[in-house]
Design a protein around this motif. Sequence first.
Motif: not given
Length: 628
Positions: A390-392, A398-399, A404-409, A469-472
Amino acid sequence: MNTDPEQQPLQSARNGNPRSQVHYISIPIDRNTDYDPENEQNGNDTIEPSFNTRRQSILDQPIGSFRGVNSIGRFATSLRRANSFRHIDVNSSVERSFFKDNHDEIFDPDTLAPAVNGRRLSTALRPSLQNISMRPSITNLDNSRITNGDNPFYDDSSIDYGSTYSGQTGSMAHQQIGETSSLLRGSISMAELADNLSRDGYKGVIAGGDVDSLVLKQIEDKDGKVVTVLAGQSTAPQTIFNSINVLIGIGLLALPLGLKHAGWIIGLILLSLFASATFCTAELLSRCLDTDLTLMSYADLGYAAFGSKGRALISALFTLDLLGCGVSLVILFADSLNALFPAISVTSFKILAFFVITPPVFLPLSILSNISLLGILSTIGTVVVITACGVFNNTAPGSLFHPMETELWPKDIKSLCLSIGLLSASWGGHAVFPNLKSDMRHPAKFKDCLKITYEITAITDIGIAVVGYLMFGNTVMDEITKNVLLLDKFPSYLHGLISGLMTVIPIAKTPLNARPIISVLDTVLNVRDAEEKYEGNRLKMAKMIQSGNAIAVNIMFVIIAIIFPQFDKIIAFLGAGLCFMICLILPCSFYLKICKDTITPGEKIACYITIFCSVIFSTLGIGAAIIA
């Protein structure tokens, strides 16, 4: 000076409980140097005598240097004992699992851990205790000095620490060790004790010379019964290591999916809530242990609270837990290889898993414990590799820098309910926490060990949940590793590395999960310890049955994994169905029952609220895992 054992004041036990008593005899192994009484007061993580020079704290040693009680060898033997603590008790009606007619401990000579089917302590030590050399100790368990003038071992300059008590005293020590109120120490040669064990076919950690001493405790419970046991041997760093090894497992691979189902806000709240709640209930188990020093295991607490029915329930829960863990490991093995070699079906890899995980089952625990280290190293290594990806990586998916798109709820109530089991599954170490505390040299440090353990575990679990969750984002799969393996942008060697790490984990952990279930089958079929019971053709038949049981358990893992192939459902069921029961509901119930005389009104209300909420969460989580 009065030396009548009946007239001497008893030493108080853990946390000053006046109803429980503790006395020690230390048996140094293969040492001939003098006993240094000052070592009892220096606060180090040892209750054995120092030899020639005082032992240093691990903090006083150079970085990378592990000597004395925290040597690499000691860590290995401590891990062996910890791996033997997860057992299934088939003798639910027995008052204490590890105590028999003569009120002394039944222990596993390979690990020096309490064992339902093991070696009786008095039998193993009887030939040596006739010549044991006793020496006085001047502190009790909580490191306070003995100041009673009537005590013959009062710390006074006139005491001759070189004097010994042998002959008849040694014989008396076997008959009722520690009948006096003093803390006694003794010497026994390593070769003599190893010979006593190996003569009866017991060759383990003792014969291997991995320990400097055996420490015996005579403890008196709240009802006045006196039993002789092996005292705790693990230091605080070893206990922390063993606790982390229990908590950090494959459940963390499903945490990003759990966060996806719950959304950022509720997901992080649930993760924090489960971490803090299970930490508190682990401390409740510790308080329950303090009420009676003959309580050593989770099953013992169940018996103390609810009798034989409570212990039978716990045995059933442990069986389901181990079965679920074994199945999830087989699924992980197959899914990881299928992602690398998609032309071969998942079912084929599950069948292959049987041939891979079955041979290690026949290895001794000492070897399996060393192999199990590869499991936790592989798990941690996987977390590091995924984070590095994720860092590189600078492009989504995958970054970490382009999430990627995520959800608050959560999307719906079904997703929220499914997240409950996924997010709670990583906090289930309570099955062995009581044993880990009982195995400590200084059990009073257990709470501090828990704090460090949970800090490290919380950082690891919450960290991988957030990173994954941030990556995908909403495309995250039931195993975060599958997302990486199915993404072509990463180098092929990374795919091979992650797949290899995921393959090592089942090989390292499945045999240890299978052993307790195999042991139950051996006991039920009366072939446990066949070498002692049978000879000739009957011995061959018993060995065949034992081998058949080991094979049958692994076949069962594979069949269930084929019938229920979804990793996230298995983890959700383990979390919602078993983690809530073992880690929240039962510890609160034990505390309400066992500590009813000391519990405060606020604690009682908190326990009832925890039980009520846990029942609701567990029901919702199980339902979602079944219908998802």
